[in-house]
Design an enzyme around this catalytic site. Sequence first.
Site, short mmCIF file in Angstrom:
data_model
loop_
_atom_site.label_atom_id
_atom_site.label_comp_id
_atom_site.label_asym_id
_atom_site.label_seq_id
_atom_site.Cartn_x
_atom_site.Cartn_y
_atom_site.Cartn_z
CE1 TYR A 174 7.21 2.07 -7.12
CE2 TYR A 174 7.02 -0.45 -7.35
CZ TYR A 174 6.55 0.90 -7.81
OH TYR A 174 5.83 1.19 -8.86
CD1 TRP A 219 5.88 -3.52 -5.07
CD2 TRP A 219 4.77 -5.30 -4.37
NE1 TRP A 219 4.64 -3.29 -5.98
CE2 TRP A 219 3.96 -4.51 -5.45
CE3 TRP A 219 4.15 -6.26 -3.67
CZ2 TRP A 219 2.57 -4.78 -5.56
CZ3 TRP A 219 2.97 -6.51 -4.09
CH2 TRP A 219 2.22 -5.86 -4.92
#
Length: 769
Positions: free
Chosen positions: A118, A120
């Site tokens: 992901y 982030w």
Amino acid sequence: MTLPVVTKNTKIRTAAHWGVYEVTSEPAGGLSIKAASEDLDPSPIGLHMASKALKKVRIARPAIRKSWLENGPGSNPHLRGREPFVEVEWDVALDLLAKEFQRVTTTFGNEAIFGGCYGWASAGRFHHAQSQVHRFLNLIGGYVSHVDSYSLGAGKVILPHVIAGLSPLLNQHTSWDVMAENTELFVTFGGIPVKNAQISQGGPGRHRVLAGMRSMAKAGTRFVNISPVGDNMPVDSEWLAIRPNTDTAMMLAIAYVLHVNALADFDFLRSHCIGYERFADYLTGVTDGITKTPAWASEICGVPAERIEALAREMASHRTMLNISWSLQRAVHGEQPFWMLITLAAMLGQIGLSGGGFGVGYGAMNSVGNDNVRFKFGDFPQGLNPLKTFIPVARIADMLLNPGSQFTYNGKSYIYPDIRLVYWAGGNPFHHHQDLNRLLQAWKKPETIIVNEPYWTPTAKLADIVLPVTTSLERNDIAAASGEDFVVAMKKVEEPFGQSRNDFDIFNALAKRMDIDFSEGLDEEGWLRRLYDVSRENAGAMDIQMPDFDDFWQQGLFDLGQEAKPVIMLDDFRRAPAKHPLSTPSGRIEIFSETIANLGLPDCAGHPTWLEPAEWLGAASRAKQQLHMISDQPVRRLHSQLDASPHSREGKVAGREPIHINSADAAARDIGDGDLVEVFNDRGRLISAAVVSDAIMPGVLRLSTGAWFDMDYDAGIERHGNPNAVTLDVPASSLSQGCSAQTCIVGIRRLELKQATPVLAFEHPEFQK
């Protein structure tokens, strides 16, 4: 030129997902972090990036799960998270990894590798874990990828069918200054949660949402908040408490009032939209025998019928901006409220006017509604994936549990691959995913799970091979994000913790063992120069003159805010729809979509529709004592990031993530403020601590996401307050396969202190020599 080393007492800038900060290396050791002076509403989250509490949960050396190290891939996968790790030297870990990749690709092919990462992990353009791992996996022959996001799985799929892709829409949202001057009525479904707007993927330079809304309020804009909670607005507003997952029904009733009273802008519907007539037949009951009146909607959503009718008339008689929170599409049938909001805005006929129209996420991120110039920044190239196999991001457990089975996505059928190796860098699926007990079962399927991670997160503890990586304070990088103010030179301010390495160095060393050119002959500085030069060239094409790299690095920051200009979303389309068509098949707003209708999906018709979810407060099968639990973004962290920091821990109650409950619901269950509680359903159990609040409507609970998953395997209960121990892991629909965390019915009961086992979320795993 070699990038200069930051000396003690030197104040520098750095960036994180929560903002831009000034960092000073102190003479006595340690770092002092302050918010950037340009930011008038800074987030406190990043002030704790260098805290001692975070150092205590760092990973110091490469570590391998005991069974995997002794017996090889696939050994005792049920012991992940339960048995000791063995710390090894880097060469040992990398040699084993190279050998494992060779085994998997030779025996099963690259389609047996899942790159589950992901985006982030870092605000930097180069040390971006997702880009780093995907580049490596592409270079070795490809991998199974994922599409979309947990945040916007349903919305991202439906919007291109209806009006435009998500990214183009977010980049042209009407700016706050335009709304302050023109918007008379701002109606938001799901509030404007300023806590969410603390963040931006490349680092918010100036936090603007609070100032933007205050400027609107000062100018006389009236706000209406339609939401199960009333504390998600930073300015005075009218709160209409609505049952979760029923917003589509209320919007349909508003549309009904507009239609039957000739308050809709029928000229705009004819000139800029298609399919309104077929939708109107549904609205008036021609197609299904149900007229979507305010009385009908009130029975579903709980908002009084007379207020629904009056609001419709207010919207039609004022310059009105409609907004919807991303949380509304994280639910079963999550496509419908997004589609219906755009339909409602089209009926009002104000799309493309100053201060009117709609927004799909004001308050979701800081950049939404900013008026900054936007251009493409340079980023670390991932290359091309030779494989076309993918899954929607929220279907990880389905993929692992059901290899070879079929799923549908956006009108096409696909097959789940048979995954043997998972590589995770820059993410925490045991935060993001739903029904974590089900994911625990699925997690036993792969033969090898590799995690690059700075901290002993739950995902790291559940891996086979854990590689320690640096944080953004321990390396050089460049931060920049579309719509944000600053390009920031993120200078290294402290040495790597323990034996941690940059992701780039890890993959470069691994690639060399596999005779692959990962670095293209460039080191960290070489890549930073290349990425900056790409950004500078793209800025120059828009007449923005950025300094050369050396001057930029010395100055530490370049401010794009001076280039800001007012923005009105879709004004070109409104003015000349033929000259500036939308990207939909018709070039217009598709209130009825032939494309979707022709798919024949049972859970997504050709126009916005009220579809009853299996779990909601109006379900006839729901037991009287059950409540609807919503799991929103946390106030004191981004997702699960920095949960071990003092700032995040100060927000906990009795060491657990607190659950908010209405006073009447609490009294009915003998629950007091601060009491430990057990939240439960057929999917799982968790321990939380109660906060009694009338900002939560009766029948609803709120438990924010991101508490590090802390499972007591013997007792079968999550003890830290992670809501995904009980959330629903089914697709939003067969169209999008998005996540449906906000569709969740639970029970709650008071728990005696002696019944609760201690929280161990921030403890290291056991090690064996």
